[in-house]
Design a protein around this motif. Structure first.
Motif, PDB file in Angstrom:
ATOM      1  N   ARG A 151       0.803  -1.228   0.000  1.00 31.72           N
ATOM      2  CA  ARG A 151       0.000   0.000   0.000  1.00 31.72           C
ATOM      3  C   ARG A 151       0.832   1.272   0.000  1.00 31.72           C
ATOM      4  NH1 ARG A 151      -3.126  -1.126   5.240  1.00 31.72           N
ATOM      5  NH2 ARG A 151      -3.941   0.992   4.908  1.00 31.72           N
ATOM      6  N   PHE A 152       2.012   1.230   0.621  1.00 29.40           N
ATOM      7  CA  PHE A 152       2.714   2.484   0.893  1.00 29.40           C
ATOM      8  C   PHE A 152       4.102   2.606   0.262  1.00 29.40           C
ATOM      9  CE2 PHE A 152       0.171   2.117   5.046  1.00 29.40           C
ATOM     10  CZ  PHE A 152      -0.896   2.822   4.516  1.00 29.40           C
ATOM     11  N   SER A 153       4.685   1.547  -0.218  1.00 27.70           N
ATOM     12  CA  SER A 153       6.041   1.606  -0.757  1.00 27.70           C
ATOM     13  C   SER A 153       6.026   1.353  -2.260  1.00 27.70           C
ATOM     14  CB  SER A 153       6.942   0.579  -0.061  1.00 27.70           C
ATOM     15  OG  SER A 153       7.136   0.927   1.298  1.00 27.70           O
ATOM     16  N   PRO A 154       7.126   1.695  -2.954  1.00 21.91           N
ATOM     17  CA  PRO A 154       7.204   1.423  -4.391  1.00 21.91           C
ATOM     18  C   PRO A 154       7.013  -0.068  -4.696  1.00 21.91           C
ATOM     19  CG  PRO A 154       8.961   2.902  -3.731  1.00 21.91           C
ATOM     20  CD  PRO A 154       8.310   2.420  -2.463  1.00 21.91           C
ATOM     21  N   THR A 155       6.524  -0.337  -5.907  1.00 21.91           N
ATOM     22  CA  THR A 155       6.248  -1.718  -6.299  1.00 21.91           C
ATOM     23  C   THR A 155       7.493  -2.591  -6.197  1.00 21.91           C
ATOM     24  OG1 THR A 155       4.493  -0.973  -7.783  1.00 21.91           O
ATOM     25  CG2 THR A 155       5.393  -3.172  -8.178  1.00 21.91           C
ATOM     26  N   ALA A 156       8.645  -2.037  -6.557  1.00 22.63           N
ATOM     27  CA  ALA A 156       9.881  -2.824  -6.492  1.00 22.63           C
ATOM     28  C   ALA A 156      10.154  -3.312  -5.073  1.00 22.63           C
ATOM     29  CB  ALA A 156      11.059  -1.992  -6.996  1.00 22.63           C
ATOM     30  N   VAL A 157       9.821  -2.498  -4.097  1.00 25.79           N
ATOM     31  CA  VAL A 157      10.049  -2.860  -2.696  1.00 25.79           C
ATOM     32  C   VAL A 157       9.075  -3.946  -2.263  1.00 25.79           C
ATOM     33  CG1 VAL A 157      10.003  -2.016  -0.319  1.00 25.79           C
ATOM     34  CG2 VAL A 157      10.990  -0.595  -2.127  1.00 25.79           C
ATOM     35  N   SER A 158       7.791  -3.737  -2.504  1.00 21.87           N
ATOM     36  CA  SER A 158       6.791  -4.705  -2.044  1.00 21.87           C
ATOM     37  C   SER A 158       6.939  -6.046  -2.753  1.00 21.87           C
ATOM     38  CB  SER A 158       5.378  -4.144  -2.249  1.00 21.87           C
ATOM     39  OG  SER A 158       5.117  -3.875  -3.612  1.00 21.87           O
ATOM     40  N   GLU A 159       7.217  -6.026  -4.038  1.00 24.02           N
ATOM     41  CA  GLU A 159       7.370  -7.291  -4.760  1.00 24.02           C
ATOM     42  C   GLU A 159       8.589  -8.059  -4.261  1.00 24.02           C
ATOM     43  OE1 GLU A 159       7.343  -6.589  -8.942  1.00 24.02           O
ATOM     44  OE2 GLU A 159       5.147  -6.448  -9.038  1.00 24.02           O
ATOM     45  N   ALA A 160       9.674  -7.341  -3.992  1.00 27.71           N
ATOM     46  CA  ALA A 160      10.870  -8.016  -3.477  1.00 27.71           C
ATOM     47  C   ALA A 160      10.612  -8.602  -2.101  1.00 27.71           C
ATOM     48  CB  ALA A 160      12.033  -7.026  -3.423  1.00 27.71           C
ATOM     49  N   PHE A 161       9.920  -7.861  -1.246  1.00 27.10           N
ATOM     50  CA  PHE A 161       9.635  -8.354   0.102  1.00 27.10           C
ATOM     51  C   PHE A 161       8.758  -9.591   0.047  1.00 27.10           C
ATOM     52  CE2 PHE A 161       7.331  -8.604   4.089  1.00 27.10           C
ATOM     53  CZ  PHE A 161       8.321  -8.393   5.028  1.00 27.10           C
ATOM     54  N   ILE A 162       7.706  -9.547  -0.745  1.00 31.19           N
ATOM     55  CA  ILE A 162       6.791 -10.686  -0.831  1.00 31.19           C
ATOM     56  C   ILE A 162       7.509 -11.910  -1.365  1.00 31.19           C
ATOM     57  CG2 ILE A 162       4.761 -11.556  -2.062  1.00 31.19           C
ATOM     58  CD1 ILE A 162       3.636  -8.655  -1.855  1.00 31.19           C
ATOM     59  N   ALA A 163       8.325 -11.726  -2.407  1.00 25.74           N
ATOM     60  CA  ALA A 163       9.043 -12.867  -2.972  1.00 25.74           C
ATOM     61  C   ALA A 163      10.067 -13.424  -1.988  1.00 25.74           C
ATOM     62  CB  ALA A 163       9.735 -12.441  -4.270  1.00 25.74           C
ATOM     63  N   ALA A 164      10.765 -12.517  -1.268  1.00 23.10           N
ATOM     64  CA  ALA A 164      11.845 -12.948  -0.381  1.00 23.10           C
ATOM     65  C   ALA A 164      11.342 -13.507   0.942  1.00 23.10           C
ATOM     66  CB  ALA A 164      12.782 -11.769  -0.113  1.00 23.10           C
ATOM     67  N   PRO A 195      15.375 -13.183  -4.651  1.00 21.64           N
ATOM     68  CA  PRO A 195      15.082 -13.867  -5.921  1.00 21.64           C
ATOM     69  C   PRO A 195      15.700 -13.152  -7.119  1.00 21.64           C
ATOM     70  CG  PRO A 195      13.097 -13.644  -4.577  1.00 21.64           C
ATOM     71  CD  PRO A 195      14.145 -12.817  -3.924  1.00 21.64           C
ATOM     72  N   VAL A 196      15.983 -13.908  -8.151  1.00 21.54           N
ATOM     73  CA  VAL A 196      16.521 -13.350  -9.387  1.00 21.54           C
ATOM     74  C   VAL A 196      15.517 -12.347  -9.956  1.00 21.54           C
ATOM     75  CG1 VAL A 196      17.220 -13.893 -11.756  1.00 21.54           C
ATOM     76  CG2 VAL A 196      17.835 -15.436  -9.879  1.00 21.54           C
ATOM     77  N   GLY A 197      16.042 -11.227 -10.439  1.00 22.33           N
ATOM     78  CA  GLY A 197      15.190 -10.202 -11.023  1.00 22.33           C
ATOM     79  C   GLY A 197      14.785  -9.102 -10.065  1.00 22.33           C
ATOM     80  N   THR A 198      15.178  -9.195  -8.788  1.00 19.22           N
ATOM     81  CA  THR A 198      14.858  -8.157  -7.813  1.00 19.22           C
ATOM     82  C   THR A 198      15.513  -6.842  -8.222  1.00 19.22           C
ATOM     83  OG1 THR A 198      14.679  -9.768  -6.021  1.00 19.22           O
ATOM     84  CG2 THR A 198      15.041  -7.469  -5.397  1.00 19.22           C
ATOM     85  N   ASP A 199      14.752  -5.760  -8.153  1.00 20.79           N
ATOM     86  CA  ASP A 199      15.254  -4.425  -8.522  1.00 20.79           C
ATOM     87  C   ASP A 199      16.034  -3.861  -7.329  1.00 20.79           C
ATOM     88  OD1 ASP A 199      15.749  -1.868  -9.369  1.00 20.79           O
ATOM     89  OD2 ASP A 199      13.682  -1.425  -9.944  1.00 20.79           O
ATOM     90  N   LEU A 200      17.277  -4.266  -7.207  1.00 21.63           N
ATOM     91  CA  LEU A 200      18.086  -3.914  -6.042  1.00 21.63           C
ATOM     92  C   LEU A 200      18.329  -2.415  -5.942  1.00 21.63           C
ATOM     93  CD1 LEU A 200      20.744  -6.776  -6.341  1.00 21.63           C
ATOM     94  CD2 LEU A 200      18.588  -6.802  -5.076  1.00 21.63           C
ATOM     95  N   GLN A 201      18.587  -1.767  -7.056  1.00 16.92           N
ATOM     96  CA  GLN A 201      18.950  -0.349  -7.008  1.00 16.92           C
ATOM     97  C   GLN A 201      17.780   0.529  -6.574  1.00 16.92           C
ATOM     98  OE1 GLN A 201      21.997   0.561  -7.061  1.00 16.92           O
ATOM     99  NE2 GLN A 201      22.682  -1.519  -7.593  1.00 16.92           N
ATOM    100  N   THR A 202      16.579   0.202  -6.991  1.00 19.10           N
ATOM    101  CA  THR A 202      15.410   0.979  -6.549  1.00 19.10           C
ATOM    102  C   THR A 202      15.215   0.840  -5.047  1.00 19.10           C
ATOM    103  OG1 THR A 202      14.309   0.783  -8.694  1.00 19.10           O
ATOM    104  CG2 THR A 202      12.906   1.228  -6.789  1.00 19.10           C
ATOM    105  N   ILE A 203      15.423  -0.360  -4.541  1.00 21.15           N
ATOM    106  CA  ILE A 203      15.300  -0.579  -3.096  1.00 21.15           C
ATOM    107  C   ILE A 203      16.325   0.268  -2.346  1.00 21.15           C
ATOM    108  CG2 ILE A 203      15.562  -2.284  -1.253  1.00 21.15           C
ATOM    109  CD1 ILE A 203      14.587  -4.390  -3.340  1.00 21.15           C
ATOM    110  N   LEU A 204      17.582   0.207  -2.796  1.00 23.27           N
ATOM    111  CA  LEU A 204      18.663   0.896  -2.084  1.00 23.27           C
ATOM    112  C   LEU A 204      18.582   2.406  -2.228  1.00 23.27           C
ATOM    113  CD1 LEU A 204      21.637  -1.509  -2.833  1.00 23.27           C
ATOM    114  CD2 LEU A 204      20.520  -1.108  -0.638  1.00 23.27           C
ATOM    115  N   ALA A 205      17.977   2.889  -3.294  1.00 26.16           N
ATOM    116  CA  ALA A 205      17.890   4.338  -3.495  1.00 26.16           C
ATOM    117  C   ALA A 205      17.082   5.015  -2.392  1.00 26.16           C
ATOM    118  CB  ALA A 205      17.270   4.635  -4.858  1.00 26.16           C
ATOM    119  N   ARG A 206      16.264   4.258  -1.679  1.00 24.65           N
ATOM    120  CA  ARG A 206      15.438   4.812  -0.602  1.00 24.65           C
ATOM    121  C   ARG A 206      16.164   4.798   0.736  1.00 24.65           C
ATOM    122  NH1 ARG A 206      10.312   5.252  -1.276  1.00 24.65           N
ATOM    123  NH2 ARG A 206       9.606   4.231   0.654  1.00 24.65           N
TER     124      ARG A 206
END
Length: 560
Positions: A521-534, A548-559
């Motif tokens: 609900r509150f974070s970028p899609t890259a963050v929520s999708e990575a959390f759910i998968a991990a 998981p492979v394909g995680t958008d690491l840079q978008t997560i770290l940019a925050r």
């Protein structure tokens, strides 16, 4: 050597040129550098506090504040039971740095600003301030938290509250103990050596001075196994009341100094030699005819003090979250300023995955902690109060348990530096476990969740409503929410022993559902999708860095 031979001198090779080491992480604004926190402040109606939060962020990020934090943990509290002439004084000496830190926290209302200025977002603003101070120096947060948490319990006894609440709300701080102080810091002491979490096994006795009853004076005699911040001005304690005013385990306010200026009987037997939380003194105390005033109804001491416990449990969540933020910030700073094997350390693929995973955990904790803070505001309706009853315990169990492993993994990112006391993550690693122990260790919290489900079924409905606000956005999360509903239904049909055996697993499932739902609900899609998968996906790993492979690491770290 001939007369014409040249004079030779030693030519030592330089061996101590310092390079490829990060500059000190000082003179930064910890609020501006934490967009996850800033977003939550705005989202939960506390944007009006932004200016002060930036002031606090600059303060705690300053070189001087960080130096004070280090000094407070190096020069730990010392007990002075007697003065030089043999008089019993029961004082604890702290390094001046500790007093500077707690004074600044109180000045900014890290203790009671949400009670002093109740409006939408007040608890959120206070939580953010508490987080920022606790990120750099966690030990002082104990008395700050207890002073915050004491207010709802005190207000159950209006005559006592009239004297003590204004002192607790004060933005001034003085370490001196005196009867005429206009401010007060509070502590609490419930456990005894024979009972621990089973406070109903307490043997401390409270005998009335007169008729007894709520608001009346009693004399307490007994031994308390844990009393944190013993130089506080007053404490809430539990004792077995006797006499015509009512019997049973009751709650009492115990001042360190009596109205005539004399010291109350408060014998500090020893300071605890703790794993962490070094800057904060914790003690064993003996009471022997110690003056105290009953708060609330006789025989209902747990019900009275539970108001304080509920607030401090939220602060355990905040404290663990603050520790996660410090761990991520320090790990990122180090790896973004150090090269290894021909590239910046943070850009090495294996390290990037670890850092991103640590950041995911920190973000999940932050959005959850701030959502809980909003649920504690004055304008909370019945549904919000029901939600916070269950969600606070669930988050306290999970986030506090995640803290120690999280800090260890961040420490490892610094290599050998992280394992030394010269860097703050060694302190943080020792600090994080106290949040899981304080105000109920894992089993106590898990059983409290079961108790809430049984006694307050509306809390289960409110929790279910909250986590299902994210339904339909991710099939893996939907599957987890379906399983959680089945699990909660099955749990309700089990006998007590079977339910207890399942409690930890159920609470874990609830916590992950809450964190994932809030991130969707509150974070970028890259963050929520990575959390759910991990955390919920089929190929999830056990250690940080197994994203998981394909995680958008840079978008997560940019925050972060």
């Amino acid at each position: 050597m001939t007369a014409t031979s040249p004079v030779t001198h030693p030519r030592p090779h330089p061996t101590h040129e310092v390079f490829n080491q990060p500059e000190p992480r000082v003179n930064v604004n910890e609020y501006d550098l934490n967009p996850v926190l800033a977003e939550a402040v705005t989202r939960h109606d506390a944007g009006w506090a932004d200016d002060e939060l930036r002031q606090v962020g600059a303060l705690v990020g300053s070189a001087r504040f960080q130096q004070d934090a280090a000094l407070a943990n190096i020069h730990t509290p010392e007990l002075r039971a007697f003065d030089r002439w043999g008089h019993r004084i029961d004082d604890v000496d702290y390094h001046p740095a500790y007093h500077r830190i707690i004074s600044a926290a109180v000045a900014h209302g890290a203790h009671t600003r949400c009670w002093d200025d109740p409006r939408p977002g007040s608890h959120v603003a206070r939580a953010a301030i508490f987080l920022l101070f606790g990120q750099i120096e966690p030990g002082h947060a104990c008395p700050v938290s207890m002073t915050h948490a004491v207010i709802p319990s005190l207000e159950l006894q209006p005559d006592v509250a009239a004297l003590w609440v204004p002192k607790a709300l004060s933005r001034s701080y003085s370490p001196d103990l005196s009867a005429d102080k206009q401010s007060a810091i509070f502590g609490m002491s419930m456990t005894e050596k024979q009972g621990g979490s089973d406070v109903r096994a307490n043997t401390t006795v409270a005998r009335p001075v007169g008729a007894g009853g709520p608001g009346a004076e009693y004399l307490l005699t007994g031994h308390k196994w844990f009393c944190s911040a013993p130089m506080s001005d007053a404490f809430l304690v539990l004792a077995q009341a006797e006499g015509p005013g009512g019997e049973g385990l009751s709650c009492f306010l115990l001042p360190r100094v009596l109205p005539d200026g004399t010291r109350n009987v408060f014998r500090i037997q020893r300071l605890k030699d703790k794993l962490g939380n070094k800057s904060n003194a914790s003690s064993e105390i003996e009471l022997d005819g110690t003056v105290a005033v009953m708060i609330g109804e006789p025989g209902r001491g747990v019900r009275t003090i539970i108001e304080m416990v509920s607030q401090t449990r939220l602060d355990c969540v905040l404290g663990s979250t603050a520790g996660m933020r410090q761990s991520v910030a320090e790990a990122l700073w180090h790896t973004r300023h150090r090269t290894a094997f021909g590239a910046m350390l943070a850009d090495q693929p294996a390290m990037t995955a670890v850092l991103a995973d640590l950041a995911l955990e920190s973000e999940a904790a932050t959005v959850t902690a701030m959502r809980l803070a909003r649920a504690h505001d004055e304008d909370a309706g019945d549904a919000e109060r029901a939600f916070r009853r269950l969600a606070t315990a669930v988050a306290k169990y999970w986030i506090c348990k995640r803290g120690p492993h999280h800090s260890y993994e961040a420490l490892e990112c610094l290599g050998g530096n992280g394992y030394t006391e010269a860097f703050p993550l060694a302190m943080r690693y020792r600090e994080q476990p106290v949040m899981a122990v304080w105000e109920g260790s894992g089993n106590v919290i898990a059983l409290d969740v079961l108790r809430a489900m049984t006694r307050e079924p509306e809390s289960v409905a409110a929790f279910d409503t909250e986590v299902n606000l994210a339904r339909g956005t991710h099939p893996v999360l939907d599957g987890h929410l379906d399983r959680l509903r089945r699990e909660l239904t099955e749990l309700a049909g089990l006998d007590a022993a079977a339910a207890q055996r399942r409690a930890r697993r159920t609470v874990e499932s609830m916590a992950l559902a809450l964190e994932a739902s809030l991130l969707v609900r509150f974070s970028p899609t890259a963050v929520s999708e990575a959390f759910i998968a991990a955390r919920l996906g089929d190929d999830r790993g056990f250690e940080y860095g197994t994203l998981p492979v394909g995680t958008d690491l840079q978008t997560i770290l940019a925050r972060h």
